[in-house]
Design an enzyme around this catalytic site. Structure first.
Site, PDB file in Angstrom:
ATOM      1  N   ARG A 114      -9.309  -5.269   8.903  1.00  0.00           N
ATOM      2  CA  ARG A 114      -7.931  -5.196   8.392  1.00  0.00           C
ATOM      3  C   ARG A 114      -7.141  -6.421   8.834  1.00  0.00           C
ATOM      4  O   ARG A 114      -6.312  -6.941   8.078  1.00  0.00           O
ATOM      5  CB  ARG A 114      -7.258  -3.908   8.861  1.00  0.00           C
ATOM      6  CG  ARG A 114      -7.861  -2.694   8.156  1.00  0.00           C
ATOM      7  CD  ARG A 114      -7.451  -1.388   8.808  1.00  0.00           C
ATOM      8  NE  ARG A 114      -6.025  -1.196   8.817  1.00  0.00           N
ATOM      9  CZ  ARG A 114      -5.381  -0.462   9.711  1.00  0.00           C
ATOM     10  NH1 ARG A 114      -6.041   0.122  10.692  1.00  0.00           N
ATOM     11  NH2 ARG A 114      -4.081  -0.341   9.635  1.00  0.00           N
ATOM     12  N   ARG A 171      -3.671   3.679  18.758  1.00  0.00           N
ATOM     13  CA  ARG A 171      -2.695   4.390  17.939  1.00  0.00           C
ATOM     14  C   ARG A 171      -3.195   5.797  17.571  1.00  0.00           C
ATOM     15  O   ARG A 171      -4.379   5.992  17.296  1.00  0.00           O
ATOM     16  CB  ARG A 171      -2.498   3.552  16.672  1.00  0.00           C
ATOM     17  CG  ARG A 171      -1.510   4.086  15.712  1.00  0.00           C
ATOM     18  CD  ARG A 171      -1.021   2.981  14.859  1.00  0.00           C
ATOM     19  NE  ARG A 171      -1.858   2.743  13.692  1.00  0.00           N
ATOM     20  CZ  ARG A 171      -1.483   1.982  12.686  1.00  0.00           C
ATOM     21  NH1 ARG A 171      -0.324   1.372  12.712  1.00  0.00           N
ATOM     22  NH2 ARG A 171      -2.268   1.801  11.665  1.00  0.00           N
ATOM     23  N   LYS A 186       5.477  -1.318  11.706  1.00  0.00           N
ATOM     24  CA  LYS A 186       6.203  -1.054  10.457  1.00  0.00           C
ATOM     25  C   LYS A 186       6.490   0.447  10.306  1.00  0.00           C
ATOM     26  O   LYS A 186       7.615   0.833  10.025  1.00  0.00           O
ATOM     27  CB  LYS A 186       5.396  -1.551   9.236  1.00  0.00           C
ATOM     28  CG  LYS A 186       5.121  -3.051   9.252  1.00  0.00           C
ATOM     29  CD  LYS A 186       4.534  -3.524   7.926  1.00  0.00           C
ATOM     30  CE  LYS A 186       3.149  -2.993   7.647  1.00  0.00           C
ATOM     31  NZ  LYS A 186       2.094  -3.496   8.554  1.00  0.00           N
ATOM     32  N   ARG A 225      -6.396   7.614  13.209  1.00  0.00           N
ATOM     33  CA  ARG A 225      -6.657   7.347  11.793  1.00  0.00           C
ATOM     34  C   ARG A 225      -8.079   6.819  11.634  1.00  0.00           C
ATOM     35  O   ARG A 225      -8.529   6.024  12.467  1.00  0.00           O
ATOM     36  CB  ARG A 225      -5.680   6.275  11.304  1.00  0.00           C
ATOM     37  CG  ARG A 225      -4.517   6.843  10.535  1.00  0.00           C
ATOM     38  CD  ARG A 225      -3.484   5.805  10.267  1.00  0.00           C
ATOM     39  NE  ARG A 225      -3.987   4.647   9.528  1.00  0.00           N
ATOM     40  CZ  ARG A 225      -3.228   3.697   9.040  1.00  0.00           C
ATOM     41  NH1 ARG A 225      -1.922   3.757   9.207  1.00  0.00           N
ATOM     42  NH2 ARG A 225      -3.733   2.675   8.387  1.00  0.00           N
ATOM     43  N   ARG A 251       1.231  -6.504  -0.566  1.00  0.00           N
ATOM     44  CA  ARG A 251       0.264  -6.989   0.420  1.00  0.00           C
ATOM     45  C   ARG A 251      -0.513  -8.179  -0.111  1.00  0.00           C
ATOM     46  O   ARG A 251      -1.353  -8.721   0.602  1.00  0.00           O
ATOM     47  CB  ARG A 251      -0.712  -5.874   0.728  1.00  0.00           C
ATOM     48  CG  ARG A 251      -0.516  -5.208   2.080  1.00  0.00           C
ATOM     49  CD  ARG A 251      -1.624  -4.199   2.218  1.00  0.00           C
ATOM     50  NE  ARG A 251      -1.896  -3.709   3.505  1.00  0.00           N
ATOM     51  CZ  ARG A 251      -1.409  -2.589   4.014  1.00  0.00           C
ATOM     52  NH1 ARG A 251      -0.501  -1.921   3.373  1.00  0.00           N
ATOM     53  NH2 ARG A 251      -1.829  -2.168   5.176  1.00  0.00           N
TER      54      ARG A 251
HETATM   55  P1  AMP Z   1      -1.439   1.161   5.837  1.00  0.00           P
HETATM   56  O1  AMP Z   1      -1.175   2.576   6.218  1.00  0.00           O
HETATM   57  O2  AMP Z   1      -0.238   0.507   5.229  1.00  0.00           O
HETATM   58  O3  AMP Z   1      -2.047   0.363   6.949  1.00  0.00           O
HETATM   59  O4  AMP Z   1      -2.544   1.209   4.649  1.00  0.00           O
HETATM   60  C1  AMP Z   1      -3.824   1.768   4.878  1.00  0.00           C
HETATM   61  C2  AMP Z   1      -4.799   1.236   3.852  1.00  0.00           C
HETATM   62  O5  AMP Z   1      -4.370   1.608   2.527  1.00  0.00           O
HETATM   63  C3  AMP Z   1      -4.947  -0.273   3.810  1.00  0.00           C
HETATM   64  O6  AMP Z   1      -5.862  -0.771   4.795  1.00  0.00           O
HETATM   65  C4  AMP Z   1      -5.461  -0.480   2.392  1.00  0.00           C
HETATM   66  O7  AMP Z   1      -6.826  -0.115   2.275  1.00  0.00           O
HETATM   67  C5  AMP Z   1      -4.658   0.556   1.612  1.00  0.00           C
HETATM   68  N1  AMP Z   1      -3.368  -0.024   1.113  1.00  0.00           N
HETATM   69  C6  AMP Z   1      -2.115   0.360   1.482  1.00  0.00           C
HETATM   70  N2  AMP Z   1      -1.187  -0.366   0.832  1.00  0.00           N
HETATM   71  C7  AMP Z   1      -1.860  -1.241   0.052  1.00  0.00           C
HETATM   72  C8  AMP Z   1      -1.470  -2.283  -0.834  1.00  0.00           C
HETATM   73  N3  AMP Z   1      -0.171  -2.591  -1.057  1.00  0.00           N
HETATM   74  N4  AMP Z   1      -2.446  -2.991  -1.469  1.00  0.00           N
HETATM   75  C9  AMP Z   1      -3.739  -2.701  -1.268  1.00  0.00           C
HETATM   76  N5  AMP Z   1      -4.192  -1.751  -0.432  1.00  0.00           N
HETATM   77  C10 AMP Z   1      -3.265  -1.022   0.231  1.00  0.00           C
END
Ligand code: AMP
Length: 213
Positions: free
Chosen positions: A171, A127, A14, A160, A89
C-alpha cells in the site's frame, strides 16, 4: 459550503481526523475504503471485485471507483459539501472529480496530512478498528480499555485484513507511485499542507484553522 479532500499516505491519520472534521462542518464523511469494506462484508458483486485488489494492497480500478463516488456525491446530503477520505487516489480520479465539479473545482480544499515514510509502518501494523462503529485504535498509542472491546460501543476491535506488514508495504508503494503525484496536481493553490506527526488534537486544530469557518 465546504468540499474537502483528505490526502496523505495510508496511516497518516485521515480516518482519525475525518470524524471531527465532518462534525465541525456538518458535512458527510465519504470514505471509499469504508464503502468497499461494507460491500465486501455484504458480498455484493462490487465487493467481490474490490476484494481481489484490496487484499493485495492494490488500488481498485478507477472505473469501479469514479462512478461510485459520483453517485454518492449526487445524493441530497452532499448539497452543502462533503469530506472525501481516500478519494481521489490517482490523477485520473482527480481529473474526474474536477470535471464532475465544474467551476466549483477551484474551491476544493485539499488537506494533505504529511507523515514521514518511516513513521507509517508502525502506525499501520499497530492499528485496530471496531467492526461495529469503525472507531480507530492503536495497540501502543491508543489501546482499548478492555482488550479487543470498543470503548465507545462495546463492539469487537480487530486488525484490518490489509494492515498486515506485507500488504502495508504494498500500500505504501502504491501510494508513492499513484497517489503522491496528487500533491503536485493540487499544487495550483488548492493544497493545504498539515504536519501529521503532531498530536491528533493539534492536527485537528491546524486543519480547521487552515480550512476556515
Ligand atoms: P482505505 O481504507 O482508504 O485505506 O482503502 C482501503 C483499500 O480500498 C485501498 O487499499 C484500495 O484497495 C481500496 N480503495 C479505497 N479508495 C480507493 C480509491 N479512491 N481508488 C482505488 N482504490 C481505493
Amino acid at each position: 459550503m465546504k468540499r474537502i479532500v483528505l490526502l496523505g499516505p495510508p496511516g497518516a491519520g485521515k480516518g482519525t481526523q475525518a470524524t471531527g472534521i465532518s462534525q465541525k462542518y456538518g458535512i458527510p464523511h465519504i470514505s471509499t475504503g469504508d464503502i468497499f469494506r461494507a460491500n465486501v462484508k455484504e458480498g455484493t458483486p462490487l465487493g467481490k471485485k474490490a476484494k481481489e485488489y484490496m487484499d493485495q494492497g492494490l488500488l481498485v480500478p478507477d472505473s469501479l471507483v469514479c462512478d461510485l463516488v459520483e453517485d454518492r456525491l449526487s445524493q441530497p446530503d452532499c448539497e452543502n459539501g462533503y469530506l472525501l477520505d481516500g478519494f481521489p487516489r490517482t490523477v485520473f480520479q482527480a481529473e474526474r472529480l474536477d470535471s464532475f465539479l465544474g467551476c466549483a473545482s477551484s474551491e476544493l480544499c485539499v488537506v494533505d496530512i504529511e507523515v514521514r515514510p518511516e513513521a507509517l509502518l508502525p502506525r499501520l501494523t499497530g492499528r485496530r478498528v471496531c467492526i461495529k462503529c469503525g472507531a480507530p485504535y492503536h495497540v501502543l498509542t491508543k489501546p482499548t480499555r478492555v482488550p479487543g472491546v470498543c470503548d465507545i460501543c462495546g463492539g469487537l476491535v480487530v486488525q484490518r485484513a490489509d494492515d498486515s506488514e506485507e500488504t502495508v508495504m504494498n500500500r505504501l508503494k502504491v501510494y508513492d507511485s499513484s497517489t503522491a503525484p496528487l500533491i503536485d496536481y493540487y499544487g495550483d493553490g488548492r493544497l493545504i499542507r498539515i504536519d501529521g506527526e503532531k498530536a491528533p488534537d493539534e492536527v485537528f486544530a491546524d486543519i480547521t484553522s487552515a480550512v476556515g469557518e
